[in-house]
Design a protein around this motif. Structure first.
Motif, PDB file in Angstrom:
ATOM      1  N   GLY A 104       0.810  -1.204   0.000  1.00  0.00           N
ATOM      2  CA  GLY A 104       0.000   0.000   0.000  1.00  0.00           C
ATOM      3  C   GLY A 104       0.840   1.249   0.000  1.00  0.00           C
ATOM      4  N   THR A 105       0.172   2.341  -0.261  1.00  0.00           N
ATOM      5  CA  THR A 105       0.824   3.637  -0.273  1.00  0.00           C
ATOM      6  C   THR A 105      -0.219   4.704   0.040  1.00  0.00           C
ATOM      7  N   ASN A 106       0.222   5.824   0.601  1.00  0.00           N
ATOM      8  CA  ASN A 106      -0.680   6.932   0.902  1.00  0.00           C
ATOM      9  C   ASN A 106      -0.906   7.751  -0.359  1.00  0.00           C
ATOM     10  N   LEU A 107      -2.161   7.765  -0.805  1.00  0.00           N
ATOM     11  CA  LEU A 107      -2.529   8.447  -2.040  1.00  0.00           C
ATOM     12  C   LEU A 107      -3.836   9.192  -1.855  1.00  0.00           C
ATOM     13  N   CYS A 108      -4.155  10.062  -2.813  1.00  0.00           N
ATOM     14  CA  CYS A 108      -5.477  10.672  -2.843  1.00  0.00           C
ATOM     15  C   CYS A 108      -6.477   9.521  -2.977  1.00  0.00           C
ATOM     16  N   LEU A 109      -7.457   9.468  -2.117  1.00  0.00           N
ATOM     17  CA  LEU A 109      -8.365   8.325  -2.073  1.00  0.00           C
ATOM     18  C   LEU A 109      -9.239   8.189  -3.313  1.00  0.00           C
ATOM     19  N   ASP A 110      -9.324   9.237  -4.127  1.00  0.00           N
ATOM     20  CA  ASP A 110     -10.079   9.140  -5.375  1.00  0.00           C
ATOM     21  C   ASP A 110      -9.150   9.103  -6.591  1.00  0.00           C
ATOM     22  N   LEU A 111      -7.848   9.156  -6.371  1.00  0.00           N
ATOM     23  CA  LEU A 111      -6.816   9.168  -7.424  1.00  0.00           C
ATOM     24  C   LEU A 111      -7.042  10.272  -8.452  1.00  0.00           C
ATOM     25  N   ARG A 112      -7.590  11.384  -8.016  1.00  0.00           N
ATOM     26  CA  ARG A 112      -7.761  12.529  -8.915  1.00  0.00           C
ATOM     27  C   ARG A 112      -6.534  13.437  -8.826  1.00  0.00           C
ATOM     28  N   CYS A 113      -5.395  12.819  -8.745  1.00  0.00           N
ATOM     29  CA  CYS A 113      -4.120  13.523  -8.599  1.00  0.00           C
ATOM     30  C   CYS A 113      -3.872  14.492  -9.754  1.00  0.00           C
ATOM     31  N   GLY A 114      -4.206  14.088 -10.959  1.00  0.00           N
ATOM     32  CA  GLY A 114      -3.965  14.928 -12.133  1.00  0.00           C
ATOM     33  C   GLY A 114      -4.683  16.263 -12.035  1.00  0.00           C
ATOM     34  N   GLU A 115      -5.919  16.241 -11.571  1.00  0.00           N
ATOM     35  CA  GLU A 115      -6.680  17.479 -11.417  1.00  0.00           C
ATOM     36  C   GLU A 115      -6.040  18.385 -10.374  1.00  0.00           C
ATOM     37  N   ARG A 116      -5.609  17.798  -9.284  1.00  0.00           N
ATOM     38  CA  ARG A 116      -4.976  18.588  -8.225  1.00  0.00           C
ATOM     39  C   ARG A 116      -3.642  19.156  -8.693  1.00  0.00           C
ATOM     40  N   LEU A 117      -2.873  18.330  -9.381  1.00  0.00           N
ATOM     41  CA  LEU A 117      -1.592  18.799  -9.915  1.00  0.00           C
ATOM     42  C   LEU A 117      -1.801  19.932 -10.903  1.00  0.00           C
ATOM     43  N   GLU A 118      -2.801  19.804 -11.743  1.00  0.00           N
ATOM     44  CA  GLU A 118      -3.062  20.837 -12.741  1.00  0.00           C
ATOM     45  C   GLU A 118      -3.401  22.164 -12.069  1.00  0.00           C
ATOM     46  N   ALA A 119      -4.213  22.130 -11.030  1.00  0.00           N
ATOM     47  CA  ALA A 119      -4.571  23.361 -10.321  1.00  0.00           C
ATOM     48  C   ALA A 119      -3.342  24.001  -9.674  1.00  0.00           C
ATOM     49  N   VAL A 120      -2.533  23.198  -8.994  1.00  0.00           N
ATOM     50  CA  VAL A 120      -1.335  23.713  -8.336  1.00  0.00           C
ATOM     51  C   VAL A 120      -0.339  24.242  -9.374  1.00  0.00           C
ATOM     52  N   THR A 121      -0.177  23.496 -10.438  1.00  0.00           N
ATOM     53  CA  THR A 121       0.772  23.871 -11.494  1.00  0.00           C
ATOM     54  C   THR A 121       0.355  25.175 -12.164  1.00  0.00           C
ATOM     55  N   ASN A 122      -0.922  25.323 -12.448  1.00  0.00           N
ATOM     56  CA  ASN A 122      -1.401  26.555 -13.081  1.00  0.00           C
ATOM     57  C   ASN A 122      -1.157  27.764 -12.178  1.00  0.00           C
ATOM     58  N   ARG A 123      -1.395  27.604 -10.873  1.00  0.00           N
ATOM     59  CA  ARG A 123      -1.164  28.716  -9.950  1.00  0.00           C
ATOM     60  C   ARG A 123       0.314  29.086  -9.875  1.00  0.00           C
ATOM     61  N   ALA A 124       1.179  28.093 -10.042  1.00  0.00           N
ATOM     62  CA  ALA A 124       2.625  28.334  -9.956  1.00  0.00           C
ATOM     63  C   ALA A 124       3.234  28.733 -11.294  1.00  0.00           C
ATOM     64  N   GLY A 125       2.449  28.698 -12.360  1.00  0.00           N
ATOM     65  CA  GLY A 125       2.958  29.054 -13.678  1.00  0.00           C
ATOM     66  C   GLY A 125       3.939  28.046 -14.238  1.00  0.00           C
ATOM     67  N   GLN A 126       3.763  26.781 -13.871  1.00  0.00           N
ATOM     68  CA  GLN A 126       4.657  25.727 -14.348  1.00  0.00           C
ATOM     69  C   GLN A 126       3.990  24.923 -15.459  1.00  0.00           C
ATOM     70  N   SER A 127       4.739  23.977 -16.020  1.00  0.00           N
ATOM     71  CA  SER A 127       4.237  23.145 -17.106  1.00  0.00           C
ATOM     72  C   SER A 127       3.392  21.993 -16.573  1.00  0.00           C
ATOM     73  N   VAL A 128       2.140  21.963 -16.976  1.00  0.00           N
ATOM     74  CA  VAL A 128       1.247  20.872 -16.601  1.00  0.00           C
ATOM     75  C   VAL A 128       1.752  19.568 -17.209  1.00  0.00           C
ATOM     76  N   LEU A 129       2.238  19.620 -18.436  1.00  0.00           N
ATOM     77  CA  LEU A 129       2.708  18.411 -19.124  1.00  0.00           C
ATOM     78  C   LEU A 129       3.850  17.748 -18.370  1.00  0.00           C
ATOM     79  N   ASP A 130       4.807  18.545 -17.889  1.00  0.00           N
ATOM     80  CA  ASP A 130       5.939  17.985 -17.146  1.00  0.00           C
ATOM     81  C   ASP A 130       5.477  17.306 -15.858  1.00  0.00           C
ATOM     82  N   ASN A 131       4.569  17.968 -15.137  1.00  0.00           N
ATOM     83  CA  ASN A 131       4.097  17.392 -13.878  1.00  0.00           C
ATOM     84  C   ASN A 131       3.251  16.145 -14.096  1.00  0.00           C
ATOM     85  N   ASN A 132       2.430  16.118 -15.148  1.00  0.00           N
ATOM     86  CA  ASN A 132       1.637  14.923 -15.442  1.00  0.00           C
ATOM     87  C   ASN A 132       2.546  13.764 -15.842  1.00  0.00           C
TER      88      ASN A 132
END
Length: 155
Positions: A104-132
């Motif tokens: 096991g591993t500690n993860l977002c329980l709905d695995l909607r990690c991509g959506e969360r990463l996209e929101a954080v990445t957009n606020r930081a002005g970083q590349s969504v593609l790199d983070n995905n």
């Protein structure tokens, strides 16, 4: 982005031991185009399913997780894949490594990690593609190291 042509191909992404638990997402139609990965929670909230393609592979990989621990707001955790902790329930997701061992591993329980990463990445002005890309690499590393699933049989 990858394509899954049929339900059989979709189910074949999962290990035989996991296929009996897989319930396709509601309203799934084939062929199915998937951008980075597909994750969904079963109707009972007991299992979370993941389908992705490891970097360099042409075959999808599926993992059926069990939600063994609900998120605890009093004890914030960080998702080991998307590295977010705010606004998401993070808890222990487990799966059978073999007939005698669960991992096991500690993860977002709905695995909607991509959506969360996209929101954080957009606020930081970083590349969504790199983070995905890094997110999918973490998924592939878990599959290989914890489950022995080599998502790159084409290499």
């Amino acid at each position: 982005m990858f394509l899954i042509e049929t339900e059989k191909e979709f189910l074949d992404a999962f290990r035989p031991r996991d296929r009996k638990f897989v319930e396709l997402p509601k309203d799934t139609r084939f062929p199915l185009f998937i951008r980075d990965y597909l994750a969904w929670v079963d109707p009972y909230g007991v299992r979370v399913f993941l389908v992705f393609t490891a970097p360099g592979s042409k075959r999808p990989t599926g993992i059926a997780f069990r939600r063994d621990q609900q998120g605890d707001p009093a004890s914030p955790h960080m998702c080991e894949w998307c590295h977010t902790s705010t606004g998401a329930d993070v808890g222990l997701l487990t799966t059978d490594a073999n007939s005698k061992r669960r991992v096991g591993t500690n993860l977002c329980l709905d695995l909607r990690c991509g959506e969360r990463l996209e929101a954080v990445t957009n606020r930081a002005g970083q590349s969504v593609l790199d983070n995905n890309k890094k997110l999918v690499e973490r998924m592939a590393r878990f599959a290989k190291e914890a489950l022995g699933i080599d998502g790159n049989p084409d290499a």
